[in-house]
Design an enzyme around this catalytic site. Structure first.
Site, short mmCIF file in Angstrom:
data_model
loop_
_atom_site.label_atom_id
_atom_site.label_comp_id
_atom_site.label_asym_id
_atom_site.label_seq_id
_atom_site.Cartn_x
_atom_site.Cartn_y
_atom_site.Cartn_z
N CYS A 256 0.89 -1.23 -0.11
CA CYS A 256 -0.04 0.01 -0.13
C CYS A 256 0.95 1.17 0.03
CB CYS A 256 -1.08 -0.03 0.85
SG CYS A 256 -0.24 0.09 2.81
N HIS A 305 -2.75 1.31 6.71
CA HIS A 305 -3.13 1.16 5.19
C HIS A 305 -3.37 2.76 4.80
CE1 HIS A 305 -4.37 -1.03 1.74
NE2 HIS A 305 -5.40 0.01 1.33
N HIS A 317 -5.87 2.16 -4.54
CA HIS A 317 -4.87 1.55 -3.72
C HIS A 317 -4.19 0.12 -4.13
CE1 HIS A 317 -7.88 -0.74 -0.90
NE2 HIS A 317 -8.31 -0.93 -2.16
#
Length: 341
Positions: A256, A305, A317
């Site tokens: 991420c 995240h 993402h």
């Protein structure tokens, strides 16, 4: 004569009730049998998702340790180079003082203090600064320069030794996080292996549908806050479909924070490696309604995240192991805040 009575027959109503009850029991049993695998699949998916989240948390810690390792490696190399140069300079200074002493020796006038310094233990001798009064001004200046160089060299060696120990500790932490991530992913795979072929196919079909949604996502007409944000988002969009791989920063695969740091690098801006560090890399945006395309978006309480806001309530993402870079609703994860680098 004995009477023979016929056995009493159950009434039609009773037979009907019994039959209906038996049929219902069979139906319920069948439903339970069908529900059990479905429930099992949900439990497995829930546990796998939990393991993936834990693996991502460990991945961000791994990324931080790796960044520290790279920084320490450079610091250690610079310090070792500095120590080596300092030692060469010290050797040249001693060589010069030795040449002076040799000239004095040939003329029969070598200073006893210089002779003592050039003997077995000059460091101890230099601590006795009062002896410098016995030397000529030039010789005293030379010895002071050498003493200062020795002290600095000792400090640099101690600093290098400390950095080397820090590097060893960081490498150990890196290995532990790597083992933790592999353990989480391995356990997730073991759980997935308990599913039937049909159940695995159903889960894969769901992932495929999520990937295909990239083609029909509506990003609206939100205007990016800056050209740099727009460029970063465009760079990330060029990587839609690239696989998630923990610890990777592109250009073929990403985790991420690897995706967001790579995207902004293409736009000419350097971001820290981890999602937690990137959370402090710009202006904080508290509400979703204030987000603009290209903004960073942080999720989960510990900020493990991160993605890029793409517009119209959508984030781009690198989601998790087994998935590819894609668009998803910003509401699929617990939103914390945005950051505009």
């Amino acid at each position: 004569m004995a009477s023979h009575r016929r056995p009493k027959q159950p009434s039609r109503i009773r037979v009907t009730v019994l039959t209906a009850t038996a049929a219902a029991a069979v139906a319920l049993s069948s439903q339970a049998a069908q529900a059990a695998p479905e429930q099992s699949k949900k439990d497995v998916k829930s546990e796998v998702d939990k393991l993936y989240e834990q693996a991502e948390q460990a991945t961000e810690k791994y990324n931080g340790a790796k960044e520290d390792q790279e920084k320490l490696q450079k610091e250690v190399a610079d310090l070792q180079d500095k120590v080596a140069r300092g030692q060469d300079e010290l050797n040249q200074l001693r060589k010069g003082l030795g040449a002076v002493a040799s000239g004095q020796y040939r003329s029969g006038s070598i200073d006893p203090s210089v002779q003592l310094f050039l003997s077995g233990d000059p460091d101890t001798y230099l601590e006795k600064a009062s002896t410098l009064d016995q030397l000529s001004g030039k010789q005293a200046d030379q010895l002071k320069v050498i003493a200062d160089k020795q002290r600095r060299l000792a400090q640099e060696r101690a600093e290098a030794a400390s950095k080397i120990q820090d590097l060893a500790d960081t490498r150990k932490a890196l290995g532990e996080k790597k083992d933790e991530i592999k353990g989480k992913l391995g356990k997730a795979q073991e759980l997935l292996n308990t599913l039937t072929a049909k159940e695995k196919a159903a889960l894969q079909a769901k992932e495929n549908r999520a990937d295909r949604s990239n083609d029909r996502v509506n990003l609206g007409d939100d205007v990016p806050a800056s050209q740099r944000g727009a460029a970063a988002l465009a760079a990330a969009q060029s990587k839609i479909g690239a696989p998630y791989v923990w610890g990777d920063t592109g250009p073929s695969s990403f985790d991420c924070s690897g995706l967001t740091s790579w995207a902004y690098q293409q736009a000419g801006q350097s971001l820290p490696r981890t999602s937690q560090a990137q959370a402090g890399a710009g202006t904080r945006i508290a509400s979703q309604s204030a987000l603009k395309p290209g903004d960073l978006v942080l999720f989960y309480g510990d900020l493990h995240h991160i993605g890029l806001y793409a517009g119209n309530g959508t984030v781009l993402h690198a989601p998790k192991p087994g998935a590819s870079v894609r668009y998803e609703s910003i509401n699929n994860m617990p939103f914390q805040y945005g950051v505009r680098p």
